[in-house]
Design an enzyme around this catalytic site. Structure first.
Site, PDB file in Angstrom:
ATOM      1  N   SER A 106      54.083 -42.187  38.298  1.00 46.28           N
ATOM      2  CA  SER A 106      52.801 -42.732  37.836  1.00 46.28           C
ATOM      3  C   SER A 106      52.908 -44.024  37.055  1.00 46.28           C
ATOM      4  CB  SER A 106      52.053 -41.685  36.997  1.00 46.28           C
ATOM      5  OG  SER A 106      51.427 -40.740  37.837  1.00 46.28           O
ATOM      6  N   LYS A 109      50.854 -46.963  38.228  1.00 44.01           N
ATOM      7  CA  LYS A 109      49.499 -47.278  37.752  1.00 44.01           C
ATOM      8  C   LYS A 109      49.474 -48.514  36.865  1.00 44.01           C
ATOM      9  CE  LYS A 109      47.736 -42.494  37.896  1.00 44.01           C
ATOM     10  NZ  LYS A 109      48.933 -41.760  38.366  1.00 44.01           N
ATOM     11  N   SER A 271      46.400 -40.135  33.442  1.00 45.82           N
ATOM     12  CA  SER A 271      47.132 -40.275  34.707  1.00 45.82           C
ATOM     13  C   SER A 271      46.353 -39.655  35.863  1.00 45.82           C
ATOM     14  CB  SER A 271      48.527 -39.641  34.599  1.00 45.82           C
ATOM     15  OG  SER A 271      49.412 -40.252  35.515  1.00 45.82           O
TER      16      SER A 271
END
Length: 428
Positions: A106, A109, A271
Site C-alpha cells: 500500500s 498509494k 489504506s
C-alpha cells in the site's frame, strides 16, 4: 384544533406574564446599579516579539548513520531497501539498496496521492447525476466515480427524483465513465470476499461493503448494480439494470461527493484500496486519459515526471498497491516525502499520512515509543511484504524523509524493525 388553540392561548398568556415580570426586574436592577463605574474595557496588549519558527539544530550525522547501520542488521528486514533524507539540506543521510525495485504494497498509494495532489484541487467533488431514460418511467444513474455513496444521500436523491417524476418503474446505471477490467493484474482471487477491495466500478455504496459501512468486510461482486437496486427500492421500482444514459436528457437529481481532500485522507490514513483506485481514475479523467488501470497508472507517471520525479524502475499495475506485480524503489518514496516537505504544491500529501500512535493504520503502533506523534507514514502490507514511508521529526527540529521496504519477511517482525528505524530518527 380547538384544544390546540386553547393550549396556544394559555402559553401566550404565561409567556407574556414571564416577559412582563422579567422587564420589571430589569428596571429595578437598572435603578439599583446604574451609578456603578466599570472602568475601561480590558484590551489585550500587542506582543512585542512575534513567534518565530525554530531553526533546526545541528546533528551528529555520523552517529545517526551508525545507529541506523546497527538497526539495519536486524534479520527481520529480510530483502530490504531503505533511504533517509535530511529535508533541511536534502542530503541522503543513510541508505541501503535504495534503487532496488521492491513490492511496495500500500505504499503505492503515496505515488497515487502525490500525483493527484499535484493535478487536482483539494476541494474537487464528484457529481453523480440521475437523468430521465429513453422509456417512460425509466431513470438512469450516470456514475461519476463516487465509490462512497451513502444511504442518506440516496434518500435525498430519491426525494429529488420523486418531485419531478410521479412513477418510476426502472432504474438503470451507466458505468461508461470508467473502462477496462475491474480487477488488476496481480490481485488475489479472494480479495473481494476477504474484504480488501471491490470490483472497480464507478459507483458504490460504502465502497461496495456488504452489511457494514466500514472495515475489511466482504464486498459486493457487482457494486454499481447494487446502487441501482438501492435507488430502485427507494423509488418503488421493480427493475434495476445496466444501461447507457441518453444524451441531453433531463437531470432529475444530483448528489455530490465529499471534497477530494477528505477522500484522499480516507485512502491514505485507513489504506482504503477502493478509494485509492477511484482517485487514480479521477486523475485519469482529469487528464483526459482512459479511466482504466493502465490509463490511471500512465496519468500517475505523467504527473510525477512533470515535477522532476524520476519514475525509472517503477512498475505499477494499480493505484492501491494490492497488486503483487507492482515494483517501487525505496529511494523514490523517500524522495517524494522530501519534496512534500519542501514544496507547497505537494505538501498536502503529508497531512494525509497517519500519525504514529494516533490514527489510521498507525493507531496501534508506537504506543511505547518516544517517537509517538512525531512520525507520519504510510504503511503497506501483503504476505511477506511490509512498507513504511513518510517523515519523522527529530529532537533537533529537523524533519527526515524516509522509506523502508521489506520483502520476503515475516510481517510482524518486519514492522517492529521498521518502526525502530523510524523511531531512531526522532532521537537526532
Amino acid at each position: 384544533m380547538k384544544a390546540k388553540h386553547v393550549w396556544w392561548s394559555t402559553a401566550a398568556l404565561v409567556t407574556a406574564g414571564a416577559v412582563a415580570a422579567t422587564a420589571a426586574v430589569g428596571v429595578e436592577v437598572q435603578r439599583t446599579y446604574d451609578h456603578l463605574d466599570h472602568g475601561q474595557p480590558y484590551k489585550q496588549e500587542e506582543p512585542t516579539t512575534l513567534v518565530q519558527p525554530v531553526e533546526p539544530g545541528d546533528i551528529d550525522a555520523a552517529a545517526l548513520k551508525a545507529r541506523l547501520d546497527e538497526l539495519g542488521k536486524d534479520k527481520a528486514l529480510a530483502t530490504f531497501g531503505g533511504q533517509v533524507i535530511d529535508t533541511t539540506t536534502h542530503e541522503v543521510l543513510w541508505e541501503r539498496e535504495p534503487a532496488k525495485p521492491l513490492t511496495p504494497a500500500s505504499a503505492t498509494k503515496v505515488l497515487t496521492l502525490a500525483a493527484t495532489t499535484l493535478a487536482l484541487d483539494e476541494e474537487e467533488r464528484l457529481t453523480t447525476e440521475v437523468v430521465a431514460g429513453e422509456h417512460e418511467g425509466e431513470v438512469v444513474i450516470k456514475a461519476a466515480g463516487d465509490v462512497w455513496l451513502t444511504d442518506e444521500r440516496l434518500d435525498e436523491l430519491a426525494e429529488e427524483i420523486q418531485q419531478k417524476m410521479d412513477t418510476v418503474t426502472r432504474v438503470s446505471i451507466d458505468t461508461s465513465i470508467w473502462a477496462g477490467p475491474d480487477q488488476a493484474p496481480g490481485w488475489d482471487d479472494d480479495n473481494i470476499d476477504g474484504g480488501y477491495v471491490a470490483p472497480i466500478q464507478p459507483a458504490m455504496l460504502y465502497g461496495g461493503r456488504i452489511g457494514e459501512k466500514t472495515g475489511d468486510v466482504p464486498r459486493s461482486h457487482e457494486p454499481a448494480l447494487d446502487v441501482a437496486r438501492a435507488l430502485a427500492a427507494r423509488l418503488g421500482a421493480d427493475k434495476a439494470d445496466l444501461s447507457s444514459a441518453p444524451e441531453n436528457s433531463e437531470v432529475l437529481g444530483t448528489s455530490e461527493s465529499e471534497p477530494l481532500a477528505l477522500r484522499a485522507q480516507q485512502a491514505i490514513k485507513d489504506s482504503d484500496n477502493v478509494m485509492a483506485e477511484a482517485i487514480a481514475r479521477e486523475l485519469a479523467v482529469g487528464q483526459g486519459t482512459e479511466a482504466s488501470f493502465d490509463g490511471a497508472t500512465m496519468a500517475i507517471f505523467d504527473e510525477l515526471r512533470g515535477v522532476g520525479i524520476d519514475v525509472n524502475g517503477v512498475t505499477l499495475k494499480d493505484g492501491s498497491g494490492l497488486s503483487r506485480d507492482n515494483r517501487i524503489p525505496a529511494g523514490l518514496l523517500a524522495h517524494i516525502a522530501d519534496q512534500a516537505v519542501a514544496t507547497d504544491e505537494l505538501r498536502p500529501l503529508l497531512g494525509y499520512l497517519p500519525l504514529a500512535g494516533g490514527e489510521g493504520t498507525l493507531y496501534e503502533r508506537y504506543h511505547d515509543s518516544s517517537a509517538r506523534g512525531f512520525v507520519r507514514a504510510k504503511t503497506g502490507t501483503l504476505t511477506g511484504t511490509s512498507a513504511l514511508t513518510g517523515t519523522a521529526q527529530g529532537q533537533s527540529g529537523r524533519v527526515y524523509a524516509f522509506a523502508f521496504l521489506v520483502n520476503d519477511g515475516e510481517v510482524t517482525s518486519a514492522r517492529q524493525a521498521q518502526d525502530a528505524l523510524a523511531a531512531a530518527l526522532h532521537d537526532f
